[in-house]
Design an enzyme around this catalytic site. Sequence first.
Site, PDB file in Angstrom:
ATOM      1  N   GLU A  15       1.214  -1.431  -0.076  1.00  0.00           N
ATOM      2  CA  GLU A  15       0.137   0.131   0.471  1.00  0.00           C
ATOM      3  C   GLU A  15       0.646   1.280   0.044  1.00  0.00           C
ATOM      4  O   GLU A  15       1.595   1.221   1.427  1.00  0.00           O
ATOM      5  CB  GLU A  15      -0.559   0.271   1.333  1.00  0.00           C
ATOM      6  CG  GLU A  15      -1.695  -0.958   1.471  1.00  0.00           C
ATOM      7  CD  GLU A  15      -2.930  -0.915   2.354  1.00  0.00           C
ATOM      8  OE1 GLU A  15      -3.155   0.409   3.017  1.00  0.00           O
ATOM      9  OE2 GLU A  15      -3.428  -1.302   2.750  1.00  0.00           O
TER      10      GLU A  15
HETATM   11  C1  BGP Z   1      -5.067   1.514   5.293  1.00  0.00           C
HETATM   12  C2  BGP Z   1      -5.941   0.649   4.978  1.00  0.00           C
HETATM   13  C3  BGP Z   1      -5.974   0.582   3.801  1.00  0.00           C
HETATM   14  C4  BGP Z   1      -6.670   1.807   3.307  1.00  0.00           C
HETATM   15  C5  BGP Z   1      -5.771   2.989   3.761  1.00  0.00           C
HETATM   16  C6  BGP Z   1      -5.866   4.554   3.055  1.00  0.00           C
HETATM   17  O1  BGP Z   1      -4.394   1.502   7.260  1.00  0.00           O
HETATM   18  O2  BGP Z   1      -5.399  -0.538   5.042  1.00  0.00           O
HETATM   19  O3  BGP Z   1      -7.442  -0.219   4.084  1.00  0.00           O
HETATM   20  O4  BGP Z   1      -7.318   2.488   3.758  1.00  0.00           O
HETATM   21  O5  BGP Z   1      -5.381   3.000   5.555  1.00  0.00           O
HETATM   22  O6  BGP Z   1      -6.372   4.659   4.573  1.00  0.00           O
HETATM   23  P1  BGP Z   1      -7.889   5.981   4.320  1.00  0.00           P
HETATM   24  O7  BGP Z   1      -8.609   4.686   3.246  1.00  0.00           O
HETATM   25  O8  BGP Z   1      -8.956   6.687   5.417  1.00  0.00           O
HETATM   26  O9  BGP Z   1      -7.299   6.593   3.775  1.00  0.00           O
END
Ligand code: BGP
Length: 477
Positions: A377
């Site tokens: 990610e």
């Molecule tokens: C991380 C998670 C994802 C994703 C990302 C972005 O913590 O693994 O699921 O959501 O965050 O966060 P947000 O969608 O709140 O911007």
Amino acid sequence: MTKQFPKEFLWGGAVAAHQVEGAWNEDGKGVSIADVMTAGANGVARKITEGVLEGENYPNHQAIDFYHHYKEDIQLFKELGLKAFRTSINWTRIFPLGDESEPNEAGLQFYDDLFDELLANGIQPVITLSHFEVPYHLYETYGGFRNKQVIDFFVHYAQTVMMRYKDKVKYWMTFNEINNQADGQHNLHTWTNSAIRFEEGENKEEITFQAGLNELIASAKVVKLGHEINPDFQIGCMMAYVPVYPYSCRPEDLMASVKVMNRRFFYSDIHVRGKIPSYARKYWQQKGYTIEISEKEESALLEGKVDYVGFSYYMSGAVTTLEDVQGEPVQEYPGAKMVNNPYVTASDWGWQIDPVGLRYTLNIIYERYNLPMFIVENGFGAYDKLEDGKIHDPYRVEYLQKHIDQMALAVNVDGVELLGYTPWGIIDIVSFGTGEMEKRYGFIYVDKDNQGNGTLARRKKDSFEWYKQLIKNQTEE
Ligand code: BGP
């Protein structure tokens, strides 16, 4: 364009079942923890169970209806040139309550069809076994991972899907951002990580350590089992990695940053080394915590060490003990406060943008564990605007290009081993933190707003072409 990454580097994109699929109660699927995390006040996701357990719909439940659109979306992923696509199997599609012995065939069939479609288009599935998707029933009836019975339910679920997809999925990871619960926010994270049901007046930190350790035992059992099912499996952990720098060169600030980071390393140290770190045992002893682990479970940890370290990287932080600096107090060191880093800018949600921090992270993790790494990610959430049918998102291209440049330095100068890069939200999806659509990450725009209005039509943003070219330049012979 010079090649900066190995030929087999896994250029991809990432999502999570509950943030993309929709069909939240279709074809036998049960209610998961994520389903009761719906859009809340001032853009913070919060628990809403009343009505949801009876099937009441909220906008996030439909997500972007990937469940019915995945073939169309995979054509777009193919056009991008993706080699890998990270998503999760939604545990409650397979075991709606979580404690059944027999799986839900319709759920298994969906993922068979999805993985076949990906593979037919030259894209490898990279699968998370639980991305905040613990069955709600396991929370309500067993108290979540604080209860060691839930270890066995998770292992049974993992064994079922690893057997079913043993010839379709090579890359697995167990619990998404398992270390989120380290930050002591005993609402959102202990809920989404370990589905813990706390009792009145008990010590939440003690219970959270117990639940986290039970998850780590479950993860280790799954790693061992997975290698027996298919020796080619690569099974990783998944950490949210936010490096916390000392705000000043005051020695106490450095010590504070070490203590804050140790709280997070607790999870990856056990995933990778198979042993409870001494700093954790010492802390539990000082606090008088009783954290239960049998000898059998201790050996399970040793026998189930992960094959790679998967992690998310969005931002960095800073901590200080200086009196005159304002900040949020943290418990890991006397007088320590989390503060803003004056040398970096931040997103609209206050996430500090720090591409060099990614290179630092890759070095620190590789130095600590000497295992291959996988950035599963990385992304830039923004209020994208649809203007004359186009979405111009130069800010996203800038953020990603700068992070990829630092990745290249880590690989080519610092010698770290990096398996792949799956930027978060390859397509616009529901935000985890807000439960809403307006915080967009994708190279592909989806016509849906926070209230659920829209056609769900997909539309390429400017960044789509940029990423497509980058992958082409990096991979063509
Ligand atoms: C991380 C998670 C994802 C994703 C990302 C972005 O913590 O693994 O699921 O959501 O965050 O966060 P947000 O969608 O709140 O911007």
